[in-house]
Design a protein around this motif. Structure first.
Motif, PDB file in Angstrom:
ATOM      1  N   GLN A 353       0.858  -1.186   0.000  1.00 24.63           N
ATOM      2  CA  GLN A 353       0.000   0.000   0.000  1.00 24.63           C
ATOM      3  C   GLN A 353       0.892   1.234   0.000  1.00 24.63           C
ATOM      4  OE1 GLN A 353      -1.912  -1.576   3.595  1.00 24.63           O
ATOM      5  NE2 GLN A 353      -3.884  -1.303   2.573  1.00 24.63           N
ATOM      6  N   ASN A 358      -2.463   3.943  -3.875  1.00 24.65           N
ATOM      7  CA  ASN A 358      -2.427   2.772  -4.742  1.00 24.65           C
ATOM      8  C   ASN A 358      -2.055   1.518  -3.958  1.00 24.65           C
ATOM      9  OD1 ASN A 358      -3.100   3.989  -7.225  1.00 24.65           O
ATOM     10  ND2 ASN A 358      -1.001   4.745  -7.472  1.00 24.65           N
ATOM     11  N   THR A 359      -2.653   0.388  -4.357  1.00 21.84           N
ATOM     12  CA  THR A 359      -2.358  -0.912  -3.760  1.00 21.84           C
ATOM     13  C   THR A 359      -1.864  -1.856  -4.847  1.00 21.84           C
ATOM     14  OG1 THR A 359      -4.031  -0.642  -2.030  1.00 21.84           O
ATOM     15  CG2 THR A 359      -3.296  -2.887  -2.496  1.00 21.84           C
ATOM     16  N   TYR A 360      -0.799  -2.599  -4.527  1.00 25.30           N
ATOM     17  CA  TYR A 360      -0.216  -3.549  -5.468  1.00 25.30           C
ATOM     18  C   TYR A 360      -0.244  -4.947  -4.849  1.00 25.30           C
ATOM     19  CZ  TYR A 360       1.703   0.611  -7.763  1.00 25.30           C
ATOM     20  OH  TYR A 360       1.852   1.825  -8.397  1.00 25.30           O
ATOM     21  N   TYR A 361      -0.368  -5.954  -5.706  1.00 26.39           N
ATOM     22  CA  TYR A 361      -0.310  -7.348  -5.277  1.00 26.39           C
ATOM     23  C   TYR A 361       0.794  -8.052  -6.059  1.00 26.39           C
ATOM     24  CZ  TYR A 361      -4.904  -6.436  -3.229  1.00 26.39           C
ATOM     25  OH  TYR A 361      -5.940  -5.911  -2.496  1.00 26.39           O
ATOM     26  N   ILE A 371       8.662   0.086  -7.559  1.00 28.71           N
ATOM     27  CA  ILE A 371       7.629   0.970  -8.099  1.00 28.71           C
ATOM     28  C   ILE A 371       8.203   2.351  -8.386  1.00 28.71           C
ATOM     29  CG2 ILE A 371       5.341   1.964  -7.679  1.00 28.71           C
ATOM     30  CD1 ILE A 371       5.391  -1.127  -7.821  1.00 28.71           C
ATOM     31  N   SER A 384       3.860  -2.757   3.597  1.00 27.07           N
ATOM     32  CA  SER A 384       4.023  -3.996   2.842  1.00 27.07           C
ATOM     33  C   SER A 384       3.727  -5.162   3.772  1.00 27.07           C
ATOM     34  CB  SER A 384       5.453  -4.099   2.300  1.00 27.07           C
ATOM     35  OG  SER A 384       5.564  -5.147   1.363  1.00 27.07           O
ATOM     36  N   ARG A 409      -1.143  -3.607 -10.162  1.00 26.29           N
ATOM     37  CA  ARG A 409      -1.804  -2.575  -9.364  1.00 26.29           C
ATOM     38  C   ARG A 409      -3.297  -2.848  -9.342  1.00 26.29           C
ATOM     39  NH1 ARG A 409      -1.173   3.507 -11.287  1.00 26.29           N
ATOM     40  NH2 ARG A 409      -2.766   2.810 -12.764  1.00 26.29           N
ATOM     41  N   ASP A 411      -7.232  -2.518  -9.376  1.00 27.54           N
ATOM     42  CA  ASP A 411      -8.102  -1.670 -10.201  1.00 27.54           C
ATOM     43  C   ASP A 411      -8.746  -0.576  -9.359  1.00 27.54           C
ATOM     44  OD1 ASP A 411      -7.502  -3.361 -12.304  1.00 27.54           O
ATOM     45  OD2 ASP A 411      -9.198  -4.689 -11.849  1.00 27.54           O
TER      46      ASP A 411
END
Length: 411
Positions: A353, A358-361, A371, A384, A409, A411
């Motif tokens: 986060q 923005n949130t990433y997986y 990033i 993280s 990222r 949606d």
């Protein structure tokens, strides 16, 4: 006294209960190997070391030493001799002579050695709990690697909330930065957080200018892990305030004596259980300037195969005085640990986060450096974490997408 056989015994001791929810973080720490040296004098020596889960130590690799005397390995220089085996050989030598191992290494300078607690990189909240745990167990120093996926300033802030006034953090900076990124981070830590006591490996060891310039601009002791130039050249250049020495026993002791002559502190890091720590205590006790802390892994485990463990009182552990390494082995416990299995990583995804929302997986921990392109420690305010499989449809959906796309990222 001759070596008649060397058993190589993989063991998998249970980790401390506090790690029940950190199986991803601590993967592989429960993987150790015991060397059991048999001799024609009826004396058996024991030693152990941590190994990587993919390592396959074999009896064939050490068969070449059968028929030799354990005393052939005094101050040994052979890199083919694993550290766990060397511990076992010294254990046998000491038992044969009815002397503690430190008597075979030099004159004992001290009766106790400062020791540090340890854990793998952890979230700020978990790190705070680890500091509290370590202080309650008698430690006064804690070593941890910084990492790209946790905010070192938030870690330090929360640690400060629970640590005793005399407690100090030893940060390992992973030798992956430039002076331009490391200097402001270290300056801010030094200025705002007295709990930070040591900085290890801020730069690659080849960055001689970076080491020298940083040392001129901070009062925090800088630790260099290893002496790639041999030890003496590092001292001549004045690269660090302290040296974490290692390698073969001959190299380790030679570097320790050299630093002693130069009045420069050294410290040892031994990855093993009780017997590995015992060897470190013996070695540290004879080195003139091992007045810094020793880093060991015995506090990672809920069990061991020795009948006793090594206490920590007021930040230090006693140097053993019994024959050999100084600890008896429980053969039943050894057999039980050998019958256990490595704890595997659970199915999981990483979640990052960023402060902008923005949130990433990803397949596991995600570093904000991937990033933003920054060096470690520059990014702030991110979170993280690991999301273990909880059986939900949402997890299954994210996990499936990660397997197909890698990091994405949300949606």
């Amino acid at each position: 006294m001759k070596i008649t056989d060397i058993e190589v015994i993989p063991i998998f001791p249970r980790l401390a209960s506090r790690y029940a929810e950190r199986r991803v973080d601590l993967y592989g720490i429960d993987c150790r190997v015991v060397y059991k040296v048999h001799t024609d004098a009826g004396i058996t020596g024991y030693g152990d070391m941590r190994v990587r889960p993919y390592a396959k130590p074999s009896r064939d690799a050490v068969a070449q030493f059968v028929g030799l005397s354990p005393f052939d390995f005094i101050n040994d220089h052979r890199s083919a001799v694993p550290s766990g085996l060397l511990c076992a050989l010294y254990d046998a030598m000491g038992k044969h002579l009815d002397l503690p191992v430190h008597k075979l290494l030099g004159q004992k300078k001290r009766n106790a050695i400062a020791v540090a607690a340890w854990t793998r990189p952890a979230s700020p909240e978990i790190f705070r709990d680890e500091i509290k745990r370590a202080a309650a167990e008698g430690y006064r120093v804690f070593k941890i690697h910084t990492c790209t996926y946790h905010d070192v300033f938030e870690q330090t802030r929360l640690a400060t909330e629970v640590a005793p006034e005399s407690f100090r953090i030893h940060y390992d900076f992973n030798h992956n930065r430039s002076l331009g990124s490391a200097l402001p981070i270290i300056a801010e830590l030094e200025r705002n957080f007295p709990i930070v006591g040591y900085i290890e490996d801020p730069f690659d060891k080849s960055d001689i200018d970076g080491w020298k310039r940083l040392r001129q601009q901070t009062s925090l002791p800088l630790i260099m892990h290893g002496t790639p130039l041999g030890g003496v050249q590092e001292l001549i250049y004045g690269l660090a305030d302290m040296y974490m020495i290692g390698g073969t026993l001959e190299d380790t002791m030679a570097a320790g004596w050299a630093c002693g002559r130069a009045n420069v502190q050294v410290l040892l890091q031994f990855e093993g259980g009780t017997l590995g720590k015992a060897m470190a205590m013996h070695m540290a006790s004879v080195l003139p300037t091992h007045t810094a802390h020793s880093i060991n892994l015995d506090d990672q485990y809920a069990e061991d195969y020795t009948t006793e463990t090594i206490p920590v009182v007021d930040g230090a552990s006693p140097v053993p005085n019994g024959p050999g390494l100084g600890f008896a082995v429980d053969e039943d416990a050894l057999a039980r640990l050998a019958s256990q299995s490595l704890v595997e990583r659970p199915t999981h995804v990483g979640v990052l986060q960023m402060p902008g929302g923005n949130t990433y997986y990803g397949p596991s921990y995600i570093s904000p450096t991937n990033i933003t392109g920054h060096q470690e420690g520059v990014d702030r305010g991110f979170r993280s974490s690991i999301w273990e499989d909880d059986g939900s449809a949402e997890f299954a959906k994210v996990h499936d997408r990660v397997k197909k796309e890698g990091v994405f990222r949300a949606d």
